[in-house]
Design an enzyme around this catalytic site. Structure first.
Site, short mmCIF file in Angstrom:
data_model
loop_
_atom_site.label_atom_id
_atom_site.label_comp_id
_atom_site.label_asym_id
_atom_site.label_seq_id
_atom_site.Cartn_x
_atom_site.Cartn_y
_atom_site.Cartn_z
N GLY A 97 9.22 -21.84 16.16
CA GLY A 97 8.50 -22.69 17.09
C GLY A 97 8.04 -23.94 16.36
N VAL A 103 -5.05 -10.67 -7.10
CA VAL A 103 -4.96 -9.47 -6.27
C VAL A 103 -3.54 -8.87 -6.31
N ILE A 104 -2.53 -9.72 -6.08
CA ILE A 104 -1.16 -9.17 -6.06
C ILE A 104 -0.77 -8.69 -7.45
N LYS A 141 0.83 -1.21 0.00
CA LYS A 141 0.00 0.00 0.00
C LYS A 141 0.86 1.26 0.00
N VAL A 160 1.49 -20.80 -18.88
CA VAL A 160 2.94 -20.56 -18.91
C VAL A 160 3.66 -21.90 -18.78
N GLY A 172 -1.05 -17.09 -6.33
CA GLY A 172 -1.71 -17.57 -5.13
C GLY A 172 -0.72 -17.97 -4.06
N GLY A 213 -0.32 -14.25 -13.41
CA GLY A 213 -1.43 -14.23 -12.46
C GLY A 213 -2.03 -12.84 -12.37
N ALA A 214 -3.27 -12.70 -12.88
CA ALA A 214 -3.96 -11.40 -12.77
C ALA A 214 -4.93 -11.45 -11.60
N HIS A 232 -24.07 15.10 2.32
CA HIS A 232 -23.93 15.59 0.94
C HIS A 232 -22.89 16.71 0.91
P1 FAD Z 1 1.37 -14.15 8.31
O1 FAD Z 1 1.13 -12.72 8.19
O2 FAD Z 1 1.97 -14.87 7.17
O3 FAD Z 1 2.30 -14.32 9.59
C1 FAD Z 1 2.82 -15.52 9.99
C2 FAD Z 1 4.19 -15.28 10.61
O4 FAD Z 1 4.62 -16.48 11.24
C3 FAD Z 1 5.27 -14.92 9.59
O5 FAD Z 1 6.02 -13.84 10.06
C4 FAD Z 1 6.13 -16.17 9.54
O6 FAD Z 1 7.48 -15.88 9.21
C5 FAD Z 1 5.98 -16.70 10.95
N1 FAD Z 1 6.22 -18.13 11.10
C6 FAD Z 1 5.87 -19.13 10.25
N2 FAD Z 1 6.21 -20.32 10.76
C7 FAD Z 1 6.80 -20.07 11.96
C8 FAD Z 1 7.36 -20.90 12.95
N3 FAD Z 1 7.36 -22.22 12.84
N4 FAD Z 1 7.89 -20.31 14.04
C9 FAD Z 1 7.89 -18.96 14.18
N5 FAD Z 1 7.37 -18.14 13.27
C10 FAD Z 1 6.81 -18.68 12.17
N6 FAD Z 1 -4.41 -8.90 3.24
C11 FAD Z 1 -5.28 -7.91 3.50
O7 FAD Z 1 -6.21 -8.11 4.28
N7 FAD Z 1 -5.14 -6.67 2.93
C12 FAD Z 1 -4.13 -6.40 2.06
O8 FAD Z 1 -4.04 -5.28 1.56
C13 FAD Z 1 -3.21 -7.43 1.76
N8 FAD Z 1 -2.19 -7.20 0.92
C14 FAD Z 1 -1.27 -8.18 0.67
C15 FAD Z 1 -0.25 -7.93 -0.22
C16 FAD Z 1 0.68 -8.92 -0.49
C17 FAD Z 1 1.81 -8.62 -1.46
C18 FAD Z 1 0.58 -10.18 0.16
C19 FAD Z 1 1.60 -11.25 -0.10
C20 FAD Z 1 -0.45 -10.45 1.03
C21 FAD Z 1 -1.40 -9.45 1.29
N9 FAD Z 1 -2.48 -9.68 2.14
C22 FAD Z 1 -3.38 -8.69 2.39
C23 FAD Z 1 -2.68 -10.98 2.81
C24 FAD Z 1 -2.17 -10.91 4.26
O9 FAD Z 1 -0.81 -10.55 4.23
C25 FAD Z 1 -2.35 -12.25 4.94
O10 FAD Z 1 -3.69 -12.68 4.82
C26 FAD Z 1 -2.00 -12.13 6.42
O11 FAD Z 1 -0.66 -11.71 6.58
C27 FAD Z 1 -2.20 -13.47 7.13
O12 FAD Z 1 -1.87 -13.32 8.47
P2 FAD Z 1 -1.33 -14.54 9.34
O13 FAD Z 1 -1.13 -13.99 10.70
O14 FAD Z 1 -2.22 -15.71 9.17
O15 FAD Z 1 0.06 -14.96 8.68
P1 NAD Z 2 -4.84 -14.72 -6.21
O1 NAD Z 2 -5.48 -16.01 -5.89
O2 NAD Z 2 -5.53 -13.47 -5.88
O3 NAD Z 2 -4.50 -14.65 -7.76
C1 NAD Z 2 -3.73 -15.62 -8.39
C2 NAD Z 2 -4.09 -15.60 -9.86
O4 NAD Z 2 -3.15 -16.40 -10.54
C3 NAD Z 2 -5.47 -16.18 -10.14
O5 NAD Z 2 -6.17 -15.31 -10.98
C4 NAD Z 2 -5.16 -17.51 -10.80
O6 NAD Z 2 -6.14 -17.90 -11.74
C5 NAD Z 2 -3.84 -17.20 -11.47
N1 NAD Z 2 -3.00 -18.35 -11.73
C6 NAD Z 2 -2.81 -19.46 -10.96
N2 NAD Z 2 -1.91 -20.27 -11.54
C7 NAD Z 2 -1.50 -19.68 -12.69
C8 NAD Z 2 -0.57 -20.02 -13.70
N3 NAD Z 2 0.13 -21.15 -13.65
N4 NAD Z 2 -0.42 -19.17 -14.74
C9 NAD Z 2 -1.10 -18.01 -14.81
N5 NAD Z 2 -2.01 -17.63 -13.87
C10 NAD Z 2 -2.20 -18.46 -12.81
O7 NAD Z 2 -3.39 -14.80 -5.50
P2 NAD Z 2 -2.25 -13.71 -5.34
O8 NAD Z 2 -2.51 -12.55 -6.19
O9 NAD Z 2 -0.98 -14.45 -5.43
O10 NAD Z 2 -2.45 -13.29 -3.84
C11 NAD Z 2 -2.45 -14.27 -2.82
C12 NAD Z 2 -3.44 -13.92 -1.77
O11 NAD Z 2 -2.93 -12.87 -0.95
C13 NAD Z 2 -4.76 -13.38 -2.30
O12 NAD Z 2 -5.64 -14.39 -2.66
C14 NAD Z 2 -5.26 -12.63 -1.12
O13 NAD Z 2 -5.89 -13.53 -0.25
C15 NAD Z 2 -4.00 -12.09 -0.49
N6 NAD Z 2 -3.81 -10.69 -0.91
C16 NAD Z 2 -4.76 -9.79 -0.53
C17 NAD Z 2 -4.64 -8.48 -0.92
C18 NAD Z 2 -5.69 -7.51 -0.53
O14 NAD Z 2 -6.49 -7.84 0.35
N7 NAD Z 2 -5.75 -6.33 -1.12
C19 NAD Z 2 -3.56 -8.07 -1.68
C20 NAD Z 2 -2.63 -9.02 -2.07
C21 NAD Z 2 -2.76 -10.33 -1.66
#
Ligand code: FAD
Ligand code: NAD
Length: 475
Positions: free
Chosen positions: A123, A192-193, A59, A246, A279, A189-190, A452
């Site tokens: 852990g 969210v990311i 963000k 791909v 994903g 992958g089109a 408004h």
């Molecule tokens: P995580 O955030 O993955 O945290 C788990 C932590 O545990 C990590 O730090 C990991 O290193 C640690 N860990 C793992 N195994 C162990 C172990 N054995 N011992 C100690 N530590 C360990 N979600 C949104 O809602 N809004 C967004 O805008 C959004 N944007 C995103 C953008 C990107 C690029 C990505 C990749 C994800 C985004 N997400 C977003 C998804 C969001 O990040 C995840 O859903 C969220 O972080 C999940 O939280 P969690 O606590 O389950 O796991």
């Molecule tokens: P995603 O599931 O949103 O999108 C993955 C896309 O890749 C899908 O459209 C899928 O059809 C496509 N795909 C899968 N395999 C493929 C292949 N071999 N070739 C081409 N396309 C393929 O997953 P993401 O964008 O990797 O994000 C992971 C998750 O992280 C999201 O589902 C979401 O839960 C979380 N996230 C959330 C936010 C947010 O809340 N704004 C932002 C980023 C990530």
């Protein structure tokens, strides 16, 4: 090995794990939180994927790139003349790192203030809620918890023959640290990311091509809304190619050659960088010993019931590690609910009202069910919609693309779902979540006064439009 006793041990300090630990500590549970993440400086970096390489840094870059884009393309309409615009990418990345660091530090202070024992290390769960703690600094030891919450999060999926090196071929970690604007950025992958990070680099000047395997764009939202979104992204220059398979990527002469089939043809595209965003999967590797008793599903997620209980007494699992949407707020709510349940309170999670937001421009936000899901479930519904272009505020802001679409039960008028594409959709969706949590109707929303001129008037008008009585559009 020494042994320490806790009321609760949380493995994983992301938004799920740290929220669980803080809530548990508020409820007087003696809590150990273990998180393995470290920053570039080798210091503890709690906050998980979300804070370090997900929600927050993405963000920060989305906001920086949005300013840059608006200055270049939208300010002139307001009469603002700006010349000699340039982007200092290293400054942008530095700012992003600063935001992350500030929040890392804030979390560590919160752990101290709540008297949580925080260990930076790994852990691993053994039988009888014994946890092997391996600190990054110091000796391994065993801690024992009356309860254990598994909150290890998720890691990116990879695809065959496309090897991530985070220099040329990137996952979400590398995509947040690209040092110069790539001339051509490929995204596999089109989803969210792909859309969010593709938008960042497109706004900064990259030609961005997204290769998506599925035939339908954003299948999670209604088709008409997906078409609006796709049209907007096309206008911005995002080249989204559907039905692409791909087969591999290779690095030659400092460029990435991506081979894929689309339609009946084989293609190769050459990029300066390639982002793989196909994903994520549960991070269940090396978390559980063979005797922990905790079961995984076929997809590698920890198997839980509706209350996040694993089949093993006193062991719970939350967030990206388990079923349901991979979202930070979902993980946090589960963590809080589990902590409250452990403390004897009534923890509550409603997966039906979890909002989604894609932070593109326009933003896309939704909650509840879409038309296809309602049709599949045989539920009769009425739909209402309203375009931001018909709101005074949208036009005054010069940001009036998109619309609100609302679905309500045909018989009871209860709100069943809503999708918003437009400026501030991420904030506007909250009103719908609140209404749905209270089982409110479209009529309820229609009778509530909205200030408004605001964008929220589009939500109000969409609610009126469910009953075909919107004021500022023909019904
Ligand atoms: P995580 O955030 O993955 O945290 C788990 C932590 O545990 C990590 O730090 C990991 O290193 C640690 N860990 C793992 N195994 C162990 C172990 N054995 N011992 C100690 N530590 C360990 N979600 C949104 O809602 N809004 C967004 O805008 C959004 N944007 C995103 C953008 C990107 C690029 C990505 C990749 C994800 C985004 N997400 C977003 C998804 C969001 O990040 C995840 O859903 C969220 O972080 C999940 O939280 P969690 O606590 O389950 O796991
Ligand atoms: P995603 O599931 O949103 O999108 C993955 C896309 O890749 C899908 O459209 C899928 O059809 C496509 N795909 C899968 N395999 C493929 C292949 N071999 N070739 C081409 N396309 C393929 O997953 P993401 O964008 O990797 O994000 C992971 C998750 O992280 C999201 O589902 C979401 O839960 C979380 N996230 C959330 C936010 C947010 O809340 N704004 C932002 C980023 C990530």
């Amino acid at each position: 090995m020494s042994e320490q006793q806790f009321d609760l041990i949380v493995i994983g300090g992301g938004p799920g794990g740290y929220a669980a630990a803080i809530r548990a500590a508020q409820l007087d549970l003696n809590t150990l939180l273990i998180d393995d993440r470290q920053g570039e400086d080798g210091k503890p970096a709690p906050g998980g994927t979300c804070l370090n390489v997900g929600c927050i840094p993405s963000k920060a870059l989305l906001d920086s790139s949005k300013h840059f884009h608006h200055i270049q393309h939208d300010y002139q309409d307001h009469g603002i003349q700006v010349s000699d615009i340039s982007m200092d990418i290293s400054k942008m990345l530095e700012r992003k790192r600063g935001v992350v660091k500030q929040l890392n530090t804030g979390l560590i202070q919160l752990f101290k203030a709540n008297k949580i024992t925080f260990v930076n290390g790994r852990g691993k769960l053994f039988a009888d809620r014994q946890v092997e703690v391996s600190p990054h600094e110091g000796e391994k030891y065993t801690a024992s918890g009356a309860h254990v919450i598994l909150a290890a999060g998720s890691v990116p999926f990879t695809i065959p023959n496309v090897e991530i090196d985070n220099k040329m071929i990137l996952d979400n970690v590398g995509a947040l640290e690209i040092p110069d604007v790539p001339k051509r950025l490929g995204v596999i992958g089109a989803g969210v990311i792909g859309l969010e990070m593709g938008s960042v680099w497109s706004r900064l000047g990259s030609e961005v091509i997204l290769l998506e395997a599925a035939d339908e764009f954003l299948p999670v939202i209604d088709r008409d809304m997906a078409r609006v979104a796709q049209r907007e992204f096309k206008k911005q220059g995002l080249d989204i190619r559907m039905s692409c398979k791909v087969s591999g990527a290779e690095i030659k002469d400092d460029q990435v050659h991506v081979h894929y089939s689309g339609g009946d043809d084989e293609h190769t595209e050459v990029f300066d960088k390639l982002l793989v965003a196909v994903g994520r999967r549960a991070a269940s590797d090396d978390l559980l010993s063979d005797d922990s008793g905790v079961k995984l599903t076929e997809r590698g997620q920890v198997d839980i019931d509706d209350h996040c209980r694993t089949g093993t007494k006193g062991v719970w699992a939350i967030g990206d590690l388990v079923r349901g949407p991979m979202l930070a707020h979902k993980a946090s709510e589960e963590g809080i609910a589990v902590a409250e349940t452990i403390a004897g309170q009534a923890g509550h999670i409603n997966l039906e009202t979890i909002p989604w937001v894609i932070y593109t421009d326009p933003e896309i936000a939704w909650v509840g069910r879409n038309e296809a899901e309602l049709q599949q479930a045989g539920i009769e519904y009425n739909a209402g919609s309203f375009p931001f272009a018909a709101t005074g505020r949208g036009l005054a802001m010069g940001n009036a693309s998109g619309q609100v679409k609302m679905l309500a039960d045909a018989e009871t008028d209860e709100l069943l779902g809503c999708q918003i594409i437009g400026a501030n959709a991420s904030e506007l969706i909250s009103e719908i979540v609140v209404t749905m949590e209270f089982h409110g109707s479209a009529e309820d929303l229609a009778r509530i006064v909205h200030a408004h001129p605001t964008l929220s008037e589009a939500v109000h008008e969409a609610a009126l439009s469910v009953d075909k009585r919107a004021i500022h559009k023909a019904n």
